[in-house]
Design a protein around this motif. Sequence first.
Motif, PDB file in Angstrom:
ATOM      1  N   SER A 137       0.841  -1.202   0.000  1.00 51.05           N
ATOM      2  CA  SER A 137       0.000   0.000   0.000  1.00 51.05           C
ATOM      3  C   SER A 137       0.871   1.245   0.000  1.00 51.05           C
ATOM      4  O   SER A 137       1.962   1.256   0.563  1.00 51.05           O
ATOM      5  CB  SER A 137      -0.918   0.017   1.233  1.00 51.05           C
ATOM      6  N   ILE A 138       0.361   2.289  -0.621  1.00 48.82           N
ATOM      7  CA  ILE A 138       0.987   3.608  -0.563  1.00 48.82           C
ATOM      8  C   ILE A 138       0.129   4.486   0.336  1.00 48.82           C
ATOM      9  O   ILE A 138      -1.090   4.567   0.182  1.00 48.82           O
ATOM     10  CB  ILE A 138       1.130   4.223  -1.966  1.00 48.82           C
ATOM     11  N   HIS A 139       0.797   5.137   1.275  1.00 49.06           N
ATOM     12  CA  HIS A 139       0.127   6.006   2.242  1.00 49.06           C
ATOM     13  C   HIS A 139       0.626   7.427   2.045  1.00 49.06           C
ATOM     14  O   HIS A 139       1.805   7.703   2.242  1.00 49.06           O
ATOM     15  CB  HIS A 139       0.406   5.522   3.669  1.00 49.06           C
ATOM     16  N   LEU A 140      -0.274   8.305   1.642  1.00 43.78           N
ATOM     17  CA  LEU A 140       0.025   9.726   1.522  1.00 43.78           C
ATOM     18  C   LEU A 140      -0.463  10.443   2.770  1.00 43.78           C
ATOM     19  O   LEU A 140      -1.605  10.251   3.197  1.00 43.78           O
ATOM     20  CB  LEU A 140      -0.671  10.328   0.303  1.00 43.78           C
ATOM     21  N   TYR A 141       0.408  11.280   3.347  1.00 39.71           N
ATOM     22  CA  TYR A 141      -0.011  12.177   4.420  1.00 39.71           C
ATOM     23  C   TYR A 141      -0.058  13.583   3.849  1.00 39.71           C
ATOM     24  O   TYR A 141       0.939  14.093   3.340  1.00 39.71           O
ATOM     25  CB  TYR A 141       0.947  12.118   5.612  1.00 39.71           C
ATOM     26  N   ASP A 142      -1.219  14.221   3.928  1.00 36.87           N
ATOM     27  CA  ASP A 142      -1.452  15.537   3.337  1.00 36.87           C
ATOM     28  C   ASP A 142      -1.887  16.486   4.438  1.00 36.87           C
ATOM     29  O   ASP A 142      -3.027  16.442   4.889  1.00 36.87           O
ATOM     30  CB  ASP A 142      -2.520  15.421   2.242  1.00 36.87           C
ATOM     31  N   GLN A 143      -0.992  17.362   4.880  1.00 36.53           N
ATOM     32  CA  GLN A 143      -1.285  18.250   6.000  1.00 36.53           C
ATOM     33  C   GLN A 143      -2.490  19.154   5.735  1.00 36.53           C
ATOM     34  O   GLN A 143      -3.220  19.504   6.648  1.00 36.53           O
ATOM     35  CB  GLN A 143      -0.059  19.122   6.291  1.00 36.53           C
ATOM     36  N   ALA A 144      -2.680  19.553   4.490  1.00 40.90           N
ATOM     37  CA  ALA A 144      -3.712  20.532   4.159  1.00 40.90           C
ATOM     38  C   ALA A 144      -4.953  19.912   3.529  1.00 40.90           C
ATOM     39  O   ALA A 144      -5.864  20.636   3.128  1.00 40.90           O
ATOM     40  CB  ALA A 144      -3.145  21.592   3.221  1.00 40.90           C
ATOM     41  N   SER A 145      -5.001  18.591   3.442  1.00 38.91           N
ATOM     42  CA  SER A 145      -6.180  17.899   2.884  1.00 38.91           C
ATOM     43  C   SER A 145      -6.562  18.430   1.507  1.00 38.91           C
ATOM     44  O   SER A 145      -7.685  18.874   1.278  1.00 38.91           O
ATOM     45  CB  SER A 145      -7.374  18.032   3.846  1.00 38.91           C
ATOM     46  N   HIS A 146      -5.620  18.360   0.588  1.00 40.01           N
ATOM     47  CA  HIS A 146      -5.876  18.843  -0.767  1.00 40.01           C
ATOM     48  C   HIS A 146      -6.715  17.871  -1.589  1.00 40.01           C
ATOM     49  O   HIS A 146      -7.356  18.276  -2.559  1.00 40.01           O
ATOM     50  CB  HIS A 146      -4.550  19.079  -1.506  1.00 40.01           C
ATOM     51  N   GLY A 147      -6.670  16.601  -1.256  1.00 34.72           N
ATOM     52  CA  GLY A 147      -7.290  15.601  -2.110  1.00 34.72           C
ATOM     53  C   GLY A 147      -6.422  15.318  -3.325  1.00 34.72           C
ATOM     54  O   GLY A 147      -5.313  15.838  -3.465  1.00 34.72           O
ATOM     55  N   ALA A 148      -6.908  14.483  -4.218  1.00 36.36           N
ATOM     56  CA  ALA A 148      -6.109  14.082  -5.380  1.00 36.36           C
ATOM     57  C   ALA A 148      -6.997  13.929  -6.606  1.00 36.36           C
ATOM     58  O   ALA A 148      -8.084  13.351  -6.525  1.00 36.36           O
ATOM     59  CB  ALA A 148      -5.388  12.758  -5.105  1.00 36.36           C
ATOM     60  N   ASP A 149      -6.530  14.468  -7.735  1.00 33.41           N
ATOM     61  CA  ASP A 149      -7.166  14.137  -9.011  1.00 33.41           C
ATOM     62  C   ASP A 149      -6.830  12.701  -9.383  1.00 33.41           C
ATOM     63  O   ASP A 149      -7.673  11.982  -9.918  1.00 33.41           O
ATOM     64  CB  ASP A 149      -6.684  15.072 -10.109  1.00 33.41           C
ATOM     65  N   PHE A 150      -5.566  12.309  -9.105  1.00 39.96           N
ATOM     66  CA  PHE A 150      -5.128  10.939  -9.340  1.00 39.96           C
ATOM     67  C   PHE A 150      -3.743  10.749  -8.747  1.00 39.96           C
ATOM     68  O   PHE A 150      -3.041  11.714  -8.422  1.00 39.96           O
ATOM     69  CB  PHE A 150      -5.092  10.609 -10.844  1.00 39.96           C
ATOM     70  N   PHE A 151      -3.367   9.486  -8.628  1.00 36.55           N
ATOM     71  CA  PHE A 151      -1.990   9.085  -8.366  1.00 36.55           C
ATOM     72  C   PHE A 151      -1.536   8.196  -9.516  1.00 36.55           C
ATOM     73  O   PHE A 151      -2.311   7.366 -10.003  1.00 36.55           O
ATOM     74  CB  PHE A 151      -1.862   8.290  -7.064  1.00 36.55           C
ATOM     75  N   ARG A 152      -0.307   8.362  -9.940  1.00 34.84           N
ATOM     76  CA  ARG A 152       0.324   7.421 -10.859  1.00 34.84           C
ATOM     77  C   ARG A 152       1.521   6.802 -10.152  1.00 34.84           C
ATOM     78  O   ARG A 152       2.300   7.508  -9.505  1.00 34.84           O
ATOM     79  CB  ARG A 152       0.795   8.117 -12.133  1.00 34.84           C
ATOM     80  N   VAL A 153       1.646   5.494 -10.304  1.00 37.60           N
ATOM     81  CA  VAL A 153       2.713   4.768  -9.623  1.00 37.60           C
ATOM     82  C   VAL A 153       3.536   4.006 -10.644  1.00 37.60           C
ATOM     83  O   VAL A 153       2.983   3.331 -11.534  1.00 37.60           O
ATOM     84  CB  VAL A 153       2.141   3.798  -8.559  1.00 37.60           C
ATOM     85  N   TYR A 154       4.847   4.113 -10.512  1.00 41.88           N
ATOM     86  CA  TYR A 154       5.804   3.408 -11.356  1.00 41.88           C
ATOM     87  C   TYR A 154       6.791   2.676 -10.441  1.00 41.88           C
ATOM     88  O   TYR A 154       6.972   3.046  -9.273  1.00 41.88           O
ATOM     89  CB  TYR A 154       6.605   4.380 -12.223  1.00 41.88           C
ATOM     90  N   VAL A 155       7.450   1.675 -10.995  1.00 46.07           N
ATOM     91  CA  VAL A 155       8.549   0.993 -10.308  1.00 46.07           C
ATOM     92  C   VAL A 155       9.730   0.940 -11.262  1.00 46.07           C
ATOM     93  O   VAL A 155       9.564   0.690 -12.468  1.00 46.07           O
ATOM     94  CB  VAL A 155       8.146  -0.432  -9.861  1.00 46.07           C
ATOM     95  N   SER A 156      10.919   1.191 -10.731  1.00 46.05           N
ATOM     96  CA  SER A 156      12.114   1.109 -11.581  1.00 46.05           C
ATOM     97  C   SER A 156      12.274  -0.311 -12.126  1.00 46.05           C
ATOM     98  O   SER A 156      11.958  -1.299 -11.459  1.00 46.05           O
ATOM     99  CB  SER A 156      13.361   1.528 -10.796  1.00 46.05           C
ATOM    100  N   LYS A 157      12.748  -0.387 -13.350  1.00 49.60           N
ATOM    101  CA  LYS A 157      12.858  -1.676 -14.040  1.00 49.60           C
ATOM    102  C   LYS A 157      13.828  -2.609 -13.335  1.00 49.60           C
ATOM    103  O   LYS A 157      14.796  -2.163 -12.697  1.00 49.60           O
ATOM    104  CB  LYS A 157      13.327  -1.444 -15.478  1.00 49.60           C
ATOM    105  N   GLN A 158      13.553  -3.903 -13.452  1.00 48.56           N
ATOM    106  CA  GLN A 158      14.484  -4.892 -12.942  1.00 48.56           C
ATOM    107  C   GLN A 158      15.812  -4.721 -13.671  1.00 48.56           C
ATOM    108  O   GLN A 158      15.845  -4.659 -14.899  1.00 48.56           O
ATOM    109  CB  GLN A 158      13.935  -6.303 -13.140  1.00 48.56           C
ATOM    110  N   GLY A 159      16.897  -4.625 -12.920  1.00 45.16           N
ATOM    111  CA  GLY A 159      18.213  -4.382 -13.504  1.00 45.16           C
ATOM    112  C   GLY A 159      18.687  -2.950 -13.319  1.00 45.16           C
ATOM    113  O   GLY A 159      19.891  -2.692 -13.404  1.00 45.16           O
ATOM    114  N   PHE A 160      17.773  -2.016 -13.072  1.00 46.04           N
ATOM    115  CA  PHE A 160      18.164  -0.654 -12.746  1.00 46.04           C
ATOM    116  C   PHE A 160      18.741  -0.641 -11.334  1.00 46.04           C
ATOM    117  O   PHE A 160      18.192  -1.257 -10.420  1.00 46.04           O
ATOM    118  CB  PHE A 160      16.958   0.282 -12.820  1.00 46.04           C
ATOM    119  N   ASP A 161      19.864   0.067 -11.141  1.00 42.83           N
ATOM    120  CA  ASP A 161      20.550   0.063  -9.849  1.00 42.83           C
ATOM    121  C   ASP A 161      20.497   1.453  -9.231  1.00 42.83           C
ATOM    122  O   ASP A 161      21.247   2.346  -9.642  1.00 42.83           O
ATOM    123  CB  ASP A 161      21.998  -0.382 -10.013  1.00 42.83           C
ATOM    124  N   PRO A 162      19.646   1.682  -8.225  1.00 51.50           N
ATOM    125  CA  PRO A 162      19.572   3.000  -7.589  1.00 51.50           C
ATOM    126  C   PRO A 162      20.858   3.422  -6.895  1.00 51.50           C
ATOM    127  O   PRO A 162      21.035   4.601  -6.605  1.00 51.50           O
ATOM    128  CB  PRO A 162      18.435   2.835  -6.569  1.00 51.50           C
TER     129      PRO A 162
END
Length: 224
Positions: A137-162
């Motif tokens: 799960s992704i948990h967003l904490y928003d101090q000002a309660s802005h709400g969201a039009d959307f979230f987009r989530v990506y993951v770095s490709k297998q083999g990418f080295d941070p």
Amino acid sequence: MRKSSPSARRPRSAFRRLAEALALLIAVTASALLWTSPAQAHGTVVDPATRAYHCWEEWGDDHLNPAMEQEDPMCWQAWRANPNTMWNWMSMLQDGLGGQFEARIPNGKLCSNNHPNFESLNNPGPWKTTDVGDNFSIHLYDQASHGADFFRVYVSKQGFDPKTQSLGWGDLDFITETGSYPPANDITFPVQTSGYSGHHIVFTIWQASHLDQAYLMCSDVNFG
């Protein structure tokens, strides 16, 4: 008893009026600050913790501890580059991107949202990770309660080295886009993945609802 003349009382009355006016001005100013202060607050993904939020959560109350250099060298370099990276973990936003994220945010600048205060977050290295499974799960904490039009989530490709590579758009696998969320301090939503192992970056775009404000954030995770 000697009585004061009207001319002697006038300066005292004028002073009183000035004092009352200043008191009113101070009260109005204080009230305005209290009214507007929530609008100055923003938010971030707190789980899995973004790079800036992790540094604040881990070292915000202990930022002068010399152990940070050895125990958490990426937070150390971020702190030395700009203390605002830690203190303003909730303010990594860009106004007016109009949804043109890839066109407006250059490769290598994704983890800072191309914001100069957060440039050090783009640096590859041994960032601390949060352990996750394929489904988390992704948990967003928003101090000002802005709400969201959307979230987009990506993951770095297998083999990418941070640890050795700065993140670019071509290094990401798109995972999901959510619908809208009403104003709230806390927003949590599920993410389903498969095929990842080891250290990855979960890259989240939060498009806030109150204005065209976009938050682009990197969370370091370890897929077990």
